[in-house]
Design an enzyme around this catalytic site. Structure first.
Site, PDB file in Angstrom:
ATOM      1  CB  CYS A 171      -1.276   0.370   0.966  1.00  0.00           C
ATOM      2  SG  CYS A 171      -0.227   0.012   2.748  1.00  0.00           S
ATOM      3  CD  GLU A 213      -3.142  -2.825  -0.959  1.00  0.00           C
ATOM      4  OE1 GLU A 213      -1.447  -3.153  -0.372  1.00  0.00           O
ATOM      5  OE2 GLU A 213      -3.021  -2.833   0.363  1.00  0.00           O
TER       6      GLU A 213
END
Length: 536
Positions: free
Chosen positions: A483, A529
């Protein structure tokens, strides 16, 4: 007066638009938009024109690092930039203000504190979602360009990297959108501290920084990514604190007891609340009294409107504590909540990791499954597996799944999840990955190919984990889910892909970036992500 939108793109007015006189410009400073500025308050709650909004958001990416952690002034009516010379460059003004002071004011101080929190926590919320995806795509492109540049500096001879005309280390797919844009979080954490009015029992999120000593706790009522149920529980917790004779614990050494609140929900509407409490010098009888009052408030008092499924209480003298360090005490309801992802049932404990966007998690796991190309001839290693979601969702593709997770309770959940879903080709190991994984790889007696999936925290993978994966010849495919790929993950990318280095014990064949697929799990924020596929 001409529309100020051109100020976002250029310091010069468009052709045919006259420049206001100097006196007029000084008389109406709030109409100007400068580098590092936000939008005038009258635009704050209105959707922006597409081109204008996109240009403003891209400035967030280009903003210098010294401004990224910018804090609010504790005096809302003051704009700390007013004293700076109007004809100086932003850099010169910043250097003048670099000395310690009350804090650098965020743009639009005339707006509410809740609006300022939205700007800090969800900086893209004013943009149409399609424009948000464009901003994130540009951000991920810069990550791949940086990785390619760093690999060239390390002397890589891979033509796939050195001869790409676009400067990227590998092809970049478009950002996969989130199925849900608003209220998608299934977990929210709220702090307790002084609010804008000085009330020390305000429940919300922080604006400001501890370094500038101007932290203000602001209610999360306007955050687009937080569901209404979470806001309701936070509001009820604040109401309970107002009634409690005990003080909040703002700083450990100053005393006080009530600390943060964590709310977890599932797609069925079940709600778990976890309240952290500093015991200080209270005896067990006094602690029992507080737990009883808390339980009564949320079960038969004003807090009953929250309809909690589970209420947990944790006594902790540390900033963060695991269940083993400070056990979670169930005051009311069920010990777990359950979630369904891709037709599988998952049990979630108070401190277990689970992707905060459930609908987005389904998209993420499907993406990982397609990219892994795992089959019945491969073993899938799920490192930092949490409750086993990725491994279990791909178990039907691989011959065997092996998960590693440091949180013992999450491993227990993963084993339960495998059993309840009738999955028998999975095993999960509890412990630090840098200890468990090297031992597992060294003890293997077969040469069955490995597909490794890693989904670490923002701190990235431990060096010994990287070394074990790279030096294992059976590992042909590596999927790294991050992330924050421009953070510690970048260090891991370089360690996996750099030329062999005996001094660092990276003797295995280097990996090569094959493909990058961003998946938006966090609408309204700058994050997503990034799924990176490495092969060798």
């Amino acid at each position: 007066m001409p529309s100020p939108c051109w100020c976002l793109r250029s310091r010069k007015p468009p052709r045919g638009v006259s420049t206001p006189a100097r006196g007029q410009r000084r008389a109406e400073p709030e109409r100007r938009i400068r580098f590092g500025s936000g939008l005038p308050c009258e635009w704050a709650l209105k959707p922006l024109p597409s081109a204008m909004a996109l240009s403003w958001a891209r400035r967030l990416i280009r903003r210098p690092a010294c401004l990224k952690g910018v804090a609010l002034s504790t005096a809302p009516e003051e704009d700390c930039r007013q004293g700076a010379g109007r004809h100086e460059t932003p850099r010169k003004r910043w250097m003048k203000e670099k000395k310690p002071r009350q804090g650098y004011s965020l743009p639009g101080l005339e707006c509410s504190w809740e609006e300022r929190l939205s700007r800090v926590a969800t900086p893209l919320w004013r943009l149409a979602y399609e424009e948000q995806l464009k901003v994130k795509a540009e951000s991920q492109k810069k990550v791949l360009q940086t990785l390619a540049s760093r690999l060239r500096e390390h002397g890589t001879d891979k033509l796939e990297i050195t001869q790409r005309p676009d400067g990227l280390c590998c092809p970049l797919h478009p950002v996969v959108p989130s199925p849900i844009v608003n209220g998608y979080r299934n977990k929210s954490t709220f702090s307790v501290n002084r609010g804008p009015d000085g009330n020390p029992k305000t429940v919300g999120n922080y604006v400001g920084t501890g370094r500038a000593k101007n932290i203000v706790c602001v209610r999360a009522n306007r955050l687009q990514n937080v569901p209404e149920k979470h806001k309701q529980v936070a509001q009820c917790y604040e109401e309970f604190l107002q009634q409690s004779p005990l003080d909040p614990c703002l700083l450990f050494h100053e005393g006080g007891h009530w600390r943060e609140l964590t709310v977890r929900t599932n797609s069925s509407g079940h709600t778990m609340a976890i309240i952290t409490f500093h015991p200080q010098d209270l005896n067990q009888e006094e602690l029992c009294t507080q737990k009883t009052l808390l339980k009564e408030f949320f079960t038969c008092g004003p807090g009953a409107v929250c309809a909690l499924t589970s209420l947990y209480f944790q006594e902790s003298t540390m900033t963060r504590s695991s269940h083993q360090q400070s056990p979670y005490q169930l005051l009311y309801g069920e010990p777990y909540i359950f979630e369904e992802v891709l037709g599988l049932k998952f049990r979630i404990s108070p401190d277990a990791f689970f992707q905060i966007n459930t609908a987005g998690a389904e998209v993420l796991y499907q993406t990982v499954g397609k990219l892994s190309q795992a089959d019945k001839n491969t073993i899938l290693l799920d490192v930092c597996c949490g409750t086993g979601a990725i491994g279990l969702s791909l178990a039907h593709q691989a011959s065997k799944v092996v998960g590693v997770e440091v949180v013992e309770q999450a491993v227990e959940d993963a084993r339960w999840n495998a059993a309840i879903n009738g999955i028998s080709n999975c095993e999960f190991h509890s412990g630090k990955a840098e200890v468990v994984l090297p031992q597992f790889l060294m003890s293997r007696e077969d040469d069955q190919p490995l597909v490794v999936v890693v989904n670490p925290s923002r701190a990235g993978l431990h060096y010994r984990v990287v070394r074990a994966i790279r030096n294992c010849e059976a590992t042909r495919t590596l999927i790294y889910v991050s992330c924050k790929p421009d953070g510690e993950a970048m260090r891991n990318f370089l360690e996996f892909c750099c030329p062999p280095d005996s001094r660092k014990k990276l003797v295995g064949e280097p990996f090569v970036p094959l493909l990058a697929v961003p998946v938006d799990m966090f609408p309204h924020t700058m994050h997503c992500e990034l799924v990176m596929v490495f092969t060798r």
